[in-house]
Design a protein around this motif. Structure first.
Motif, PDB file in Angstrom:
ATOM      1  N   TRP A 150       0.838  -1.206   0.000  1.00  0.00           N
ATOM      2  CA  TRP A 150       0.000   0.000   0.000  1.00  0.00           C
ATOM      3  C   TRP A 150       0.869   1.251   0.000  1.00  0.00           C
ATOM      4  CZ3 TRP A 150      -0.710   4.325   2.970  1.00  0.00           C
ATOM      5  CH2 TRP A 150      -1.845   5.099   2.685  1.00  0.00           C
ATOM      6  N   PHE A 151       1.884   1.285   0.883  1.00  0.00           N
ATOM      7  CA  PHE A 151       2.804   2.422   0.898  1.00  0.00           C
ATOM      8  C   PHE A 151       3.525   2.548  -0.439  1.00  0.00           C
ATOM      9  CE2 PHE A 151       2.849   2.081   5.677  1.00  0.00           C
ATOM     10  CZ  PHE A 151       2.376   3.366   5.905  1.00  0.00           C
ATOM     11  N   PHE A 152       3.906   1.402  -1.018  1.00  0.00           N
ATOM     12  CA  PHE A 152       4.643   1.425  -2.278  1.00  0.00           C
ATOM     13  C   PHE A 152       3.800   2.014  -3.408  1.00  0.00           C
ATOM     14  CE2 PHE A 152       5.403  -0.923  -6.288  1.00  0.00           C
ATOM     15  CZ  PHE A 152       6.613  -0.351  -6.614  1.00  0.00           C
ATOM     16  N   TYR A 153       2.564   1.557  -3.530  1.00  0.00           N
ATOM     17  CA  TYR A 153       1.697   2.079  -4.583  1.00  0.00           C
ATOM     18  C   TYR A 153       1.510   3.586  -4.441  1.00  0.00           C
ATOM     19  CZ  TYR A 153       0.247  -2.481  -6.418  1.00  0.00           C
ATOM     20  OH  TYR A 153       0.218  -3.710  -7.016  1.00  0.00           O
ATOM     21  N   GLU A 154       1.282   4.034  -3.224  1.00  0.00           N
ATOM     22  CA  GLU A 154       1.087   5.463  -2.993  1.00  0.00           C
ATOM     23  C   GLU A 154       2.356   6.251  -3.309  1.00  0.00           C
ATOM     24  OE1 GLU A 154      -1.554   7.152  -2.276  1.00  0.00           O
ATOM     25  OE2 GLU A 154      -2.967   5.518  -1.918  1.00  0.00           O
ATOM     26  N   SER A 155       3.519   5.683  -2.986  1.00  0.00           N
ATOM     27  CA  SER A 155       4.770   6.395  -3.249  1.00  0.00           C
ATOM     28  C   SER A 155       5.060   6.472  -4.748  1.00  0.00           C
ATOM     29  CB  SER A 155       5.939   5.719  -2.521  1.00  0.00           C
ATOM     30  OG  SER A 155       6.156   4.402  -3.002  1.00  0.00           O
ATOM     31  N   VAL A 156       4.690   5.431  -5.510  1.00  0.00           N
ATOM     32  CA  VAL A 156       4.877   5.478  -6.961  1.00  0.00           C
ATOM     33  C   VAL A 156       4.013   6.576  -7.567  1.00  0.00           C
ATOM     34  CG1 VAL A 156       4.455   4.238  -9.123  1.00  0.00           C
ATOM     35  CG2 VAL A 156       5.593   3.078  -7.237  1.00  0.00           C
ATOM     36  N   VAL A 157       2.761   6.689  -7.080  1.00  0.00           N
ATOM     37  CA  VAL A 157       1.852   7.710  -7.604  1.00  0.00           C
ATOM     38  C   VAL A 157       2.370   9.109  -7.304  1.00  0.00           C
ATOM     39  CG1 VAL A 157      -0.464   8.693  -7.395  1.00  0.00           C
ATOM     40  CG2 VAL A 157      -0.166   6.219  -7.506  1.00  0.00           C
ATOM     41  N   ARG A 158       2.881   9.324  -6.086  1.00  0.00           N
ATOM     42  CA  ARG A 158       3.254  10.668  -5.649  1.00  0.00           C
ATOM     43  C   ARG A 158       4.719  11.028  -5.930  1.00  0.00           C
ATOM     44  NH1 ARG A 158      -1.001   9.017  -2.940  1.00  0.00           N
ATOM     45  NH2 ARG A 158      -2.476  10.507  -2.059  1.00  0.00           N
ATOM     46  N   LEU A 159       5.602  10.029  -5.889  1.00  0.00           N
ATOM     47  CA  LEU A 159       7.028  10.293  -6.103  1.00  0.00           C
ATOM     48  C   LEU A 159       7.492   9.957  -7.516  1.00  0.00           C
ATOM     49  CD1 LEU A 159       8.482   8.900  -2.750  1.00  0.00           C
ATOM     50  CD2 LEU A 159       8.399  11.295  -3.419  1.00  0.00           C
ATOM     51  N   GLY A 160       6.762   9.072  -8.197  1.00  0.00           N
ATOM     52  CA  GLY A 160       7.215   8.586  -9.497  1.00  0.00           C
ATOM     53  C   GLY A 160       7.945   7.269  -9.338  1.00  0.00           C
ATOM     54  N   SER A 161       8.047   6.517 -10.420  1.00  0.00           N
ATOM     55  CA  SER A 161       8.638   5.184 -10.344  1.00  0.00           C
ATOM     56  C   SER A 161      10.117   5.209  -9.975  1.00  0.00           C
ATOM     57  CB  SER A 161       8.448   4.463 -11.695  1.00  0.00           C
ATOM     58  OG  SER A 161       9.021   5.223 -12.753  1.00  0.00           O
ATOM     59  N   ALA A 162      10.865   6.190 -10.484  1.00  0.00           N
ATOM     60  CA  ALA A 162      12.303   6.241 -10.223  1.00  0.00           C
ATOM     61  C   ALA A 162      12.586   6.496  -8.747  1.00  0.00           C
ATOM     62  CB  ALA A 162      12.954   7.316 -11.086  1.00  0.00           C
ATOM     63  N   ARG A 163      11.985   7.542  -8.189  1.00  0.00           N
ATOM     64  CA  ARG A 163      12.238   7.882  -6.785  1.00  0.00           C
ATOM     65  C   ARG A 163      11.686   6.812  -5.843  1.00  0.00           C
ATOM     66  NH1 ARG A 163      11.543  12.542  -9.601  1.00  0.00           N
ATOM     67  NH2 ARG A 163      13.077  14.201  -9.229  1.00  0.00           N
ATOM     68  N   ALA A 164      10.538   6.257  -6.164  1.00  0.00           N
ATOM     69  CA  ALA A 164       9.980   5.196  -5.317  1.00  0.00           C
ATOM     70  C   ALA A 164      10.891   3.985  -5.287  1.00  0.00           C
ATOM     71  CB  ALA A 164       8.593   4.803  -5.821  1.00  0.00           C
ATOM     72  N   SER A 165      11.508   3.650  -6.420  1.00  0.00           N
ATOM     73  CA  SER A 165      12.392   2.488  -6.465  1.00  0.00           C
ATOM     74  C   SER A 165      13.650   2.706  -5.633  1.00  0.00           C
ATOM     75  CB  SER A 165      12.777   2.164  -7.910  1.00  0.00           C
ATOM     76  OG  SER A 165      13.568   3.195  -8.474  1.00  0.00           O
ATOM     77  N   VAL A 166      14.103   3.961  -5.516  1.00  0.00           N
ATOM     78  CA  VAL A 166      15.273   4.250  -4.682  1.00  0.00           C
ATOM     79  C   VAL A 166      14.970   3.956  -3.224  1.00  0.00           C
ATOM     80  CG1 VAL A 166      16.819   6.071  -3.870  1.00  0.00           C
ATOM     81  CG2 VAL A 166      16.238   5.937  -6.287  1.00  0.00           C
ATOM     82  N   PHE A 167      13.749   4.271  -2.793  1.00  0.00           N
ATOM     83  CA  PHE A 167      13.373   3.983  -1.404  1.00  0.00           C
ATOM     84  C   PHE A 167      13.385   2.484  -1.125  1.00  0.00           C
ATOM     85  CE2 PHE A 167      11.827   8.322  -1.414  1.00  0.00           C
ATOM     86  CZ  PHE A 167      12.033   8.722  -0.112  1.00  0.00           C
ATOM     87  N   GLN A 168      13.003   1.670  -2.112  1.00  0.00           N
ATOM     88  CA  GLN A 168      12.922   0.234  -1.898  1.00  0.00           C
ATOM     89  C   GLN A 168      14.274  -0.381  -1.558  1.00  0.00           C
ATOM     90  OE1 GLN A 168       9.820  -1.422  -1.876  1.00  0.00           O
ATOM     91  NE2 GLN A 168       9.412   0.763  -1.803  1.00  0.00           N
TER      92      GLN A 168
END
Length: 307
Positions: A78-96
């Motif tokens: 759930w956090f991941f999906y929301e972060s992809v929507v708000r941060l974009g795929s590139a920035r969200a993947s860095v968090f992972q």
């Protein structure tokens, strides 16, 4: 298996970004988790039919897999999906990729493992990298006022956390770190990666249905949803559950920390692919690359010390 999981996790980031433009995240989340249960249930049935050895049961292993599913399938995704929507795929993947850092901290807190100086430096570099990646651009015309008061500093810090959506990325990373530790324990107690993934998916779906106030509206939303969005989130569910099975199975053959590092190196694939596929619509700048470099340097230091 770890490399296969990496490729599928990275592909899922890009698929999720495309799906979020077609369909609401809450509906997409439900679709992906249902597909998780269907795929892992089918695979478990095939395994039970075709295996020649007697099936054994481990209660402690099953509990570990179930709780891992709650942290990854429910909270983490759930956090991941929301972060992809708000941060974009590139920035969200860095968090992972920061999950190993949180896993090291959790091991220090709950398993009494020692944190060396280099590991602490690695964690600090990781945090600095995340700040660089997620921080918004500076305001060219700041408002007048006392910008150096302690209250103002805390207020600005809280506003930055909320505005940058950094908490979404950190929440996803921490949830996945906990699930990794639980799955590593589960596979040692009970060597059943496919059935373990099924138990995790079922536990995550159950908790989601129990905590959602408008479940009936979500199911109704699926019937009215954009068909392309449905298929994209279904593809996301298939990618994530197969990737989870591969990652869990790899724990049996290589250290959990090494497998975790490999499977979470998604930015190496996502950032360049996202740049060309989305024509840099996510505004991947030098700041993004520098921040990602700091994150990888921090993770590399921690993995080096573990080895």
């Amino acid at each position: 298996m770890a490399v296969a999981a990496l490729i599928m996790f990275a592909t899922n980031v890009l698929v999720t970004k495309a799906a979020s433009n077609k369909l609401d995240v809450s509906v997409g989340f439900l679709i992906s988790v249902i597909v998780n249960c269907l795929i892992s249930g089918l695979a478990s049935g095939v395994q039970l039919v075709w295996q020649t050895s007697d099936f054994s049961w481990s209660l402690s292993g099953a509990i570990s897999f179930a709780f891992a599913g709650i942290f990854s399938t429910y909270l983490g995704r759930w956090f991941f999906y929301e972060s992809v929507v708000r941060l974009g795929s590139a920035r969200a993947s860095v968090f992972q990729v920061t999950s190993p850092a949180f896993a090291a901290v959790f091991a220090w807190l709950f398993l009494s493992e020692r944190l060396s100086t280099i590991v602490v430096v690695g964690i600090a570099l990781t945090i600095c990298g995340l700040i660089v990646v997620a921080s918004p651009a500076r305001n060219a015309n700041p408002k007048n006022g006392n910008h150096h008061s302690l209250l103002n500093i805390f207020s600005k810090g809280a506003s930055w956390l909320k505005g940058s959506h950094v908490l979404l990325g950190l929440g996803s990373s921490m949830a996945y770190a906990v699930s990794t530790v639980l799955r590593g324990n589960g596979i040692r107690e009970w060597n059943e990666p496919i059935i373990g993934a099924l138990l995790g998916a079922l536990a995550g779906l159950l908790v989601y249905l129990l905590t959602s106030r408008n479940t009936h509206l979500l199911f109704a939303g699926i019937r009215r949803a954009n068909r392309e969005g449905i298929w994209l989130y279904a593809a996301s569910g298939m990618l994530t559950i197969v990737a989870q099975i591969c990652a869990i199975a790899s724990f049996r053959f290589i250290p959990v920390s090494l497998s975790n590092l490999i499977t979470l190196c998604t930015p190496f694939i996502v950032i360049p692919c996202g740049y060309f596929l989305h024509k840099n619509s996510e505004r991947i700048t030098a700041r993004t690359w520098i921040g990602a470099g700091l994150v990888f340097l921090g993770i590399a230091l921690m993995i080096y010390m573990k080895e």
